[in-house]
Design a protein around this motif. Sequence first.
Motif, PDB file in Angstrom:
ATOM      1  N   GLU A   1      15.259  30.051  52.040  1.00 56.99           N
ATOM      2  CA  GLU A   1      16.656  30.139  52.473  1.00 56.99           C
ATOM      3  C   GLU A   1      17.444  28.919  51.995  1.00 56.99           C
ATOM      4  OE1 GLU A   1      20.182  31.345  53.746  1.00 56.99           O
ATOM      5  OE2 GLU A   1      18.394  32.588  53.730  1.00 56.99           O
ATOM      6  N   TYR A   2      16.854  27.752  52.120  1.00 61.15           N
ATOM      7  CA  TYR A   2      17.518  26.531  51.665  1.00 61.15           C
ATOM      8  C   TYR A   2      17.810  26.598  50.166  1.00 61.15           C
ATOM      9  CZ  TYR A   2      18.323  21.672  50.451  1.00 61.15           C
ATOM     10  OH  TYR A   2      18.875  20.515  49.949  1.00 61.15           O
TER      11      TYR A   2
ATOM     12  N   THR B   1      19.026  15.381  62.608  1.00 59.12           N
ATOM     13  CA  THR B   1      18.193  16.567  62.757  1.00 59.12           C
ATOM     14  C   THR B   1      16.950  16.283  63.579  1.00 59.12           C
ATOM     15  OG1 THR B   1      16.929  16.122  60.756  1.00 59.12           O
ATOM     16  CG2 THR B   1      18.893  17.501  60.530  1.00 59.12           C
ATOM     17  N   ALA B   2      16.363  17.364  64.047  1.00 59.15           N
ATOM     18  CA  ALA B   2      15.094  17.278  64.753  1.00 59.15           C
ATOM     19  C   ALA B   2      13.987  17.676  63.780  1.00 59.15           C
ATOM     20  CB  ALA B   2      15.102  18.224  65.943  1.00 59.15           C
ATOM     21  N   GLY B   3      12.920  16.926  63.767  1.00 63.63           N
ATOM     22  CA  GLY B   3      11.755  17.295  62.965  1.00 63.63           C
ATOM     23  C   GLY B   3      12.017  17.328  61.477  1.00 63.63           C
ATOM     24  N   ASP B   4      11.767  18.488  60.877  1.00 67.16           N
ATOM     25  CA  ASP B   4      11.824  18.618  59.414  1.00 67.16           C
ATOM     26  C   ASP B   4      13.225  18.893  58.880  1.00 67.16           C
ATOM     27  OD1 ASP B   4      12.218  21.227  60.192  1.00 67.16           O
ATOM     28  OD2 ASP B   4      10.373  21.990  59.318  1.00 67.16           O
ATOM     29  N   GLY B   5      14.200  18.991  59.740  1.00 68.21           N
ATOM     30  CA  GLY B   5      15.571  19.194  59.302  1.00 68.21           C
ATOM     31  C   GLY B   5      15.974  20.645  59.133  1.00 68.21           C
ATOM     32  N   MET B   6      15.051  21.553  59.309  1.00 69.90           N
ATOM     33  CA  MET B   6      15.366  22.954  59.099  1.00 69.90           C
ATOM     34  C   MET B   6      16.250  23.525  60.201  1.00 69.90           C
ATOM     35  SD  MET B   6      14.409  23.814  56.221  1.00 69.90           S
ATOM     36  CE  MET B   6      13.893  22.556  55.099  1.00 69.90           C
ATOM     37  N   ASP B   7      16.435  22.773  61.290  1.00 69.67           N
ATOM     38  CA  ASP B   7      17.372  23.213  62.325  1.00 69.67           C
ATOM     39  C   ASP B   7      18.810  23.169  61.814  1.00 69.67           C
ATOM     40  OD1 ASP B   7      16.956  20.367  62.317  1.00 69.67           O
ATOM     41  OD2 ASP B   7      18.012  20.211  64.207  1.00 69.67           O
ATOM     42  N   MET B   8      19.001  22.551  60.661  1.00 66.54           N
ATOM     43  CA  MET B   8      20.328  22.459  60.057  1.00 66.54           C
ATOM     44  C   MET B   8      20.659  23.647  59.156  1.00 66.54           C
ATOM     45  SD  MET B   8      22.183  19.987  60.899  1.00 66.54           S
ATOM     46  CE  MET B   8      21.981  18.572  61.928  1.00 66.54           C
ATOM     47  N   LEU B   9      19.700  24.523  58.907  1.00 73.19           N
ATOM     48  CA  LEU B   9      19.954  25.632  57.988  1.00 73.19           C
ATOM     49  C   LEU B   9      21.151  26.480  58.406  1.00 73.19           C
ATOM     50  CD1 LEU B   9      16.452  26.971  56.894  1.00 73.19           C
ATOM     51  CD2 LEU B   9      18.155  25.791  55.513  1.00 73.19           C
ATOM     52  N   THR B  10      21.197  26.878  59.643  1.00 75.02           N
ATOM     53  CA  THR B  10      22.287  27.746  60.099  1.00 75.02           C
ATOM     54  C   THR B  10      23.636  27.033  60.051  1.00 75.02           C
ATOM     55  OG1 THR B  10      20.782  29.089  61.419  1.00 75.02           O
ATOM     56  CG2 THR B  10      23.124  29.189  61.996  1.00 75.02           C
ATOM     57  N   PRO B  11      23.746  25.817  60.602  1.00 76.66           N
ATOM     58  CA  PRO B  11      25.050  25.137  60.499  1.00 76.66           C
ATOM     59  C   PRO B  11      25.471  24.877  59.049  1.00 76.66           C
ATOM     60  CG  PRO B  11      23.660  24.042  62.105  1.00 76.66           C
ATOM     61  CD  PRO B  11      22.820  25.069  61.440  1.00 76.66           C
ATOM     62  N   MET B  12      24.524  24.556  58.190  1.00 77.25           N
ATOM     63  CA  MET B  12      24.866  24.297  56.795  1.00 77.25           C
ATOM     64  C   MET B  12      25.256  25.589  56.090  1.00 77.25           C
ATOM     65  SD  MET B  12      24.886  21.074  56.700  1.00 77.25           S
ATOM     66  CE  MET B  12      25.396  20.971  55.005  1.00 77.25           C
TER      67      MET B  12
END
Length: 119
Positions: free
Chosen positions: A19-20, A49-60
Amino acid sequence: MKNKNVINYFKQVHADKVEYNKQMARLKQLPEDYQIVYKEIQKFLWEFTAGDGMDMLTPMLELLDFFEEGAANNIPVLQLVGEDVGAFAENTLHEMQAKTRINELKRKMNERIAKKISN
């Protein structure tokens, strides 16, 4: 059960990475000034971000959609986000944190009520 969780974790990491990469391909289609601003906002947000940064996928992804719409309408990027990109990024961060914090507060409230009513 533990192995299944590990496998599911790696599947999710792979899906997030795919997805990224799709998002980054879309970003490359935008004008250069949009790309510069997007990447700077991304760097800023990833500091929180928390952890690996993938929590940012949706906002980005939401930000990318916003940028694509602005570019499609020929709006200069600094007109879209404002001259103070740092303030725009900070507001974006606060909105993301507020959503997360509100959900956490609602969850805790519901747990307290359930505990008190069930006694």
